[in-house]
Scaffold this motif. Structure first.
Motif, PDB file in Angstrom:
ATOM      1  N   ARG A  63      51.428  46.362  29.901  1.00  0.00           N
ATOM      2  CA  ARG A  63      52.636  46.621  30.701  1.00  0.00           C
ATOM      3  C   ARG A  63      52.308  47.489  31.915  1.00  0.00           C
ATOM      4  N   GLU A  64      51.359  48.396  31.737  1.00  0.00           N
ATOM      5  CA  GLU A  64      50.967  49.271  32.836  1.00  0.00           C
ATOM      6  C   GLU A  64      49.733  48.773  33.574  1.00  0.00           C
ATOM      7  N   GLU A  65      48.827  48.091  32.850  1.00  0.00           N
ATOM      8  CA  GLU A  65      47.521  47.790  33.430  1.00  0.00           C
ATOM      9  C   GLU A  65      47.230  46.301  33.598  1.00  0.00           C
ATOM     10  N   GLY A  66      47.996  45.441  32.929  1.00  0.00           N
ATOM     11  CA  GLY A  66      47.753  44.012  33.039  1.00  0.00           C
ATOM     12  C   GLY A  66      46.563  43.555  32.213  1.00  0.00           C
ATOM     13  N   ILE A  67      46.201  42.269  32.374  1.00  0.00           N
ATOM     14  CA  ILE A  67      45.127  41.651  31.594  1.00  0.00           C
ATOM     15  C   ILE A  67      44.124  40.991  32.539  1.00  0.00           C
TER      16      ILE A  67
ATOM     17  N   GLN B  58      30.846  25.964  22.777  1.00  0.00           N
ATOM     18  CA  GLN B  58      29.569  25.861  22.077  1.00  0.00           C
ATOM     19  C   GLN B  58      28.638  27.007  22.450  1.00  0.00           C
ATOM     20  N   LYS B  59      28.850  27.560  23.636  1.00  0.00           N
ATOM     21  CA  LYS B  59      27.988  28.642  24.107  1.00  0.00           C
ATOM     22  C   LYS B  59      28.794  29.509  25.070  1.00  0.00           C
ATOM     23  N   GLY B  60      28.434  30.781  25.158  1.00  0.00           N
ATOM     24  CA  GLY B  60      29.118  31.684  26.067  1.00  0.00           C
ATOM     25  C   GLY B  60      30.287  32.393  25.413  1.00  0.00           C
ATOM     26  N   ARG B  61      30.990  33.201  26.213  1.00  0.00           N
ATOM     27  CA  ARG B  61      32.104  34.000  25.693  1.00  0.00           C
ATOM     28  C   ARG B  61      33.318  33.903  26.607  1.00  0.00           C
ATOM     29  N   ILE B  62      34.501  34.008  25.997  1.00  0.00           N
ATOM     30  CA  ILE B  62      35.762  34.092  26.728  1.00  0.00           C
ATOM     31  C   ILE B  62      36.376  35.428  26.355  1.00  0.00           C
ATOM     32  N   LEU B  63      36.530  36.318  27.334  1.00  0.00           N
ATOM     33  CA  LEU B  63      36.929  37.699  27.085  1.00  0.00           C
ATOM     34  C   LEU B  63      38.273  38.011  27.724  1.00  0.00           C
ATOM     35  N   LEU B  64      39.062  38.842  27.031  1.00  0.00           N
ATOM     36  CA  LEU B  64      40.346  39.307  27.536  1.00  0.00           C
ATOM     37  C   LEU B  64      40.416  40.806  27.301  1.00  0.00           C
ATOM     38  N   GLY B  65      41.031  41.504  28.242  1.00  0.00           N
ATOM     39  CA  GLY B  65      41.175  42.944  28.060  1.00  0.00           C
ATOM     40  C   GLY B  65      41.873  43.607  29.222  1.00  0.00           C
ATOM     41  N   ASN B  66      42.242  44.868  29.002  1.00  0.00           N
ATOM     42  CA  ASN B  66      42.820  45.673  30.074  1.00  0.00           C
ATOM     43  C   ASN B  66      41.702  46.224  30.951  1.00  0.00           C
ATOM     44  N   PRO B  67      41.905  46.275  32.259  1.00  0.00           N
ATOM     45  CA  PRO B  67      40.864  46.812  33.143  1.00  0.00           C
ATOM     46  C   PRO B  67      40.455  48.224  32.708  1.00  0.00           C
TER      47      PRO B  67
END
Length: 418
Positions: free
Chosen positions: A184-188, A243-252
């Motif tokens: 809510r304050e920082e986004g994704i 199959q390979k690699g990463r998908i990442l989510l997070g607050n800055p």
């Protein structure tokens, strides 16, 4: 029987090898019949669902006669499989019965012969014949269980296929909830790092892909149909896994978490086909937020530019949607779907061709309203229309197993080709 007369026991057991060989052949055939029956039943179910879901399309193109032909074809196939199975079962039953009767008469004849020679008494003969009949009945009972055992085995195989599918992981549920709270304050921020994905074998959608989207940005995905735009959105939603690699989510500035079932709470999704359910407009919106009051629903409708037609309806937001939203135009259904996604109040919004039925002015108004309502929201758009691209922070093109960021010249080249 062996103790009193080994020859009589051998005659009584003569049917066992025949019954065993018959049952083995019968089991193989019954397995095939059971699989055929289940396949026909699945085809019939799929046909029924597709027919009722696409009834307007069928009528619009005058395909009723063809659909009826296919329906009769499925019926004939069902009847043919059933008749073939019944024919086989009847012949198996007849052969087994004839073998049993032959063994029975052989036992009775041999016992009568022994009685005539005076080797046994009438009571002993009666006992032998009775015991031989009991033995045949046991074999028949075991054989009659075979169809039930086969059906249970085939059904168990299908159940095991379903239960062996990879389960959704909710291990990161607490981290995802905390990330949503901070958003809510920082986004994704979303990132794809060196991602490879293929549906099967070496049929790659793309390889070594890099992608990012930050809070407050509108990021577009473009490319020819079937090249991977919707696939990318499904990967971000955790519906597919690379199959390979990463998908990442997070607050800055905070640790990121990998995309999974647990991170879907961070997304609101508007698919290509605007899914509406039977009930009122308010009921459809409350599906994503059951406790929403009328004021919240109206605000979502206003942001999605849907309130302008909803307020003119006889019952306003309590107007019945009807099956699959048949009373509304495609543009109206799109705006209602967007309003529902807004009510979910997720920090990331995905629009998969979700504004294609809107005019350019309304499309721009909707996107501006979304950003104004939640400046930190991250928006991902899969689109073909140039009106969207002018509002985007970045545009990625998916084509030929690659995803690259393109500038205005690259966008123009794509539009010229498209």
């Amino acid at each position: 029987m062996v103790r009193h007369d080994p020859v009589m026991a051998a005659i009584a057991l003569m049917g066992a090898p025949v019954s065993f060989l018959t049952s083995r052949y019968s089991m193989r055939k019954m397995r095939d019949f059971q699989k055929d029956n289940q396949e026909v039943a699945s085809n019939r179910t799929v046909f029924d669902q597709e027919t009722f879901q696409n009834l307007q399309f069928i009528k619009a193109f005058g395909l009723v006669d063809r659909v009826m032909e296919k329906f009769h074809s499925i019926q004939k196939e069902t009847v043919a499989v059933a008749l073939t199975q019944n024919h086989f079962q009847q012949w198996t039953t007849i052969i087994t019965s004839l073998v049993g009767q032959a063994v029975g008469y052989a036992c009775y004849g041999f016992a009568a012969y022994r009685l005539w020679k005076g080797d046994i008494s009438y009571g002993t003969m009666t006992m032998f014949v009775s015991m031989a009949g009991s033995l045949r009945g046991s074999f028949s009972g075991i054989i009659s269980l075979m169809p039930t055992v086969i059906r249970a085995g085939i059904s168990a195989e299908r159940i095991m296929e379903v239960t062996s599918l990879p389960r959704d992981s909710m291990e990161q549920k607490e981290e995802a909830d905390e990330t949503k709270r901070r958003s809510r304050e920082e986004g994704i921020t979303l990132k794809m790092e060196h991602v490879d994905f293929a549906y099967e074998g070496n049929q790659w959608i793309y390889q070594n892909v890099e992608f990012s989207a930050n809070p407050g940005e509108i990021v577009a995905l473009i490319g020819p149909s079937g090249q991977g735009k919707t696939t990318t959105l499904n990967l971000l939603l955790g519906l597919y896994h690379p199959q390979k690699g990463r998908i990442l989510l997070g607050n800055p500035g905070w640790p990121s978490i990998e995309s999974s079932s647990a991170t879907r709470c961070l997304f609101s999704y508007i698919p290509q086909n605007n899914t509406l359910f039977t009930g009122t407009i308010a009921d459809n919106l409350r599906m994503v937020k059951p406790g929403a009051d009328d004021k919240e629903i109206r605000q979502a409708l206003e942001t999605a530019c849907a309130w302008e037609f909803v307020e003119k309806l006889e019952d306003g937001m309590n107007t019945q949607v009807r099956e699959r939203g048949s009373r509304f135009s495609e543009g109206q259904k799109q705006r209602l779907s967007i309003a529902r996604a807004l009510l979910a109040d997720a920090p990331v919004m995905i629009l998969d061709e979700a504004t294609s039925a809107l005019d350019v002015a309304t499309e721009r108004r909707v996107l501006r309203n979304i950003i104004k309502k939640e400046p930190n929201r991250t928006i991902l758009v899969a689109a073909h229309r140039p009106s969207v691209f002018s509002m985007c922070s970045r545009v990625y093109k998916i084509e030929n197993r690659a995803m690259i960021q393109v500038d205005e010249e690259g966008i123009r080249e794509f539009l010229d080709t498209f």
